[in-house]
Design an enzyme around this catalytic site. Structure first.
Site, mmCIF file in Angstrom:
data_model
loop_
_atom_site.group_PDB
_atom_site.id
_atom_site.type_symbol
_atom_site.label_atom_id
_atom_site.label_comp_id
_atom_site.label_asym_id
_atom_site.label_seq_id
_atom_site.Cartn_x
_atom_site.Cartn_y
_atom_site.Cartn_z
ATOM 1 N N GLY A 12 0.981 -1.136 0.045
ATOM 2 C CA GLY A 12 -0.015 -0.100 0.077
ATOM 3 C C GLY A 12 1.055 1.133 0.128
ATOM 4 O O GLY A 12 1.908 1.207 0.815
ATOM 5 N N THR A 13 0.760 2.095 -0.818
ATOM 6 C CA THR A 13 1.868 2.732 -1.214
ATOM 7 C C THR A 13 1.458 4.319 -1.642
ATOM 8 O O THR A 13 0.334 4.755 -2.180
ATOM 9 C CB THR A 13 2.556 2.111 -2.217
ATOM 10 O OG1 THR A 13 3.177 1.155 -1.786
ATOM 11 C CG2 THR A 13 3.641 2.846 -2.859
#
Lengths: 211, 221
Positions: A12-13
């Site tokens: 998740g970025t």
């Protein structure tokens, strides 16, 4: 399109790349999560596939590592046989892998680099495996929070320092709002001269309104 | 672990919440010291991965010397804090004295068990001093099982990380200033390993003479 399998870690970025006169600036946060647990808080999501060609990885950690490794291999073979690869070539390889395996992959990748023919260029390869050249690209779960900020702040013809500030501020905002992004900001400046890495620790992040 | 369901059930963030206790996120911890107790919580309110507010503390004063921490589903945190405020006020009117921490623990337990088959999605923590100023802490699960602890109690999405921090940092008979440091470090470092908690922290130290609440500056990611 499949997602993460049980046990897989998620990048998740927040990732970003910006083109400027002499090359590109790429940037990413450093959080890898397994569910809500932060498995790695100092991840390096900026991965080299050639001397002056990097990719920013988001989505499944395993999928993006595997894809980047394969592209790195292909570019190694290409450079031995044909000379220096161009950035659009590398982006094309990413596209081929991401499109043909779209049912089994969860990978959002931004390719950024410098080559003699094109100078700096940024290529976005989102989930379905399409390919988009853009002056700047944002990706990852955190990018949804900064579309407005980026559209309002970006101008053509920014110099290196302005691009760095743009990337730093955008990623800091995304990392603040997105639970799946955080940690430190890693950036790389890619020009004809090579790659210069910048590290912004958590306590030096730009601070915006914090409620 | 995170997984995606391959159909349109996925929400905007691309994930399906598999546990309602992880929808809003949050962390609470309480510790016993020498003639004092401490209770601390984070201040995040989120909707899955998105942070909505950084001003949502989860500890509430029940009596001048007793605090309740309520991590879990935010709507139930709000509803139960108001329910307990009502029940504690009614107790005071009828008994003409403040409720003791141990009694409050049982009140919380009964309130939760009342909803055994459609529970409140909170896992409360209680910390306070009784009428002889002896420290008291406990926690309960979401259906009211009380855990009476002598050292520390933890709750919320960060509970595993808090167990690790508290087990290493806690020692008996800490003075109020040292207890403040210990509980603060336990909370801050635990929430830094949890995506759903953090964005500020609030620490309350309860001693026989005074109650001090401090807000901590922390990572905002």
């Amino acid at each position: 399109m499949s997602g993460l399998k049980p046990g897989e870690v998620n990048l998740g970025t927040s990732i970003m790349a910006v083109e400027f006169a002499h090359g590109v600036i790429i940037g990413a946060d450093s959080r890898t999560t397994t569910g809500s647990y932060i498995a790695n808080r100092v991840t390096d999501k900026l991965t080299e596939v050639h001397d002056t060609i990097y990719c920013c990885r988001s989505g499944s950690a395993a999928d993006t590592q595997a894809v980047a490794d394969i592209v790195h291999y292909y570019l190694q073979m290409y450079s031995v046989q044909n000379g220096k690869p161009t950035v659009p070539l590398a982006a094309s390889l990413f596209q081929e892998l991401c499109y043909q395996n779209k049912d089994n992959l969860s990978a959002g990748i931004i390719v950024g680099g410098w080559d003699k023919e094109n100078g700096g260029s940024v290529w976005n390869v989102p989930l379905g495996g399409s390919l988009h050249r853009q002056p700047f690209a944002i990706g990852g779960s955190g990018s949804t929070y900064i579309y407005g900020y980026c559209d309002a702040t970006y101008r053509d013809g920014m110099n290196q320092e302005e691009c760095i500030e743009f990337v730093k501020n955008s990623l800091a905002l995304a990392m603040s709002r997105d639970g799946s992004s955080g940690g430190v900001i890693r950036m790389a400046i890619i020009t004809e001269k090579g790659v210069e890495r910048i590290f912004v620790p958590g306590d030096k992040l730009p601070v915006h309104w914090e409620g | 672990m995170e997984y995606r369901v391959p159909n349109s059930l996925a929400s905007l963030s691309g994930t399906v919440h598999k546990s309602i206790m992880e929808y809003n996120g949050g962390a609470v911890v309480a510790m016993v010291g020498k003639n004092c107790v401490a209770i601390a919580c984070d201040k995040r309110l989120g909707v899955q991965a998105m942070t909505i507010s950084t001003e949502f503390p989860k500890t509430f004063q029940a009596t001048p010397k007793t605090y309740i921490g309520l991590p879990g589903l935010a709507t139930d945190v709000q509803t139960l804090s108001e329910k307990f405020r009502f029940k504690v006020n009614m107790y005071k009117l009828k008994e003409e004295r403040e409720i003791e921490p141990r009694t409050l623990a049982h009140l919380v337990s009964s309130t939760l068990y009342e909803r055994r088959f459609g529970p409140w999605f909170v896992e409360p923590v209680i910390a306070g001093l009784d009428k002889e100023n002896r420290p008291f802490i406990c926690s309960t699960d979401l259906i009211g099982c009380i855990n009476f602890a002598k050292d520390f109690v933890v709750s919320g999405t960060t509970s595993n990380q808090l167990y690790g921090m508290c087990e290493s940092l806690w020692e008996p008979d800490l003075e109020p200033e040292d207890l403040f440091e210990t509980i603060s470090q336990s909370l801050m470092n635990a929430v830094d390993r949890d995506c759903l908690s953090g964005w500020g922290a609030q620490v309350t130290i309860i001693t026989p003479d005074q109650v001090i609440t401090r807000t901590l500056k922390s990572r905002q990611d």
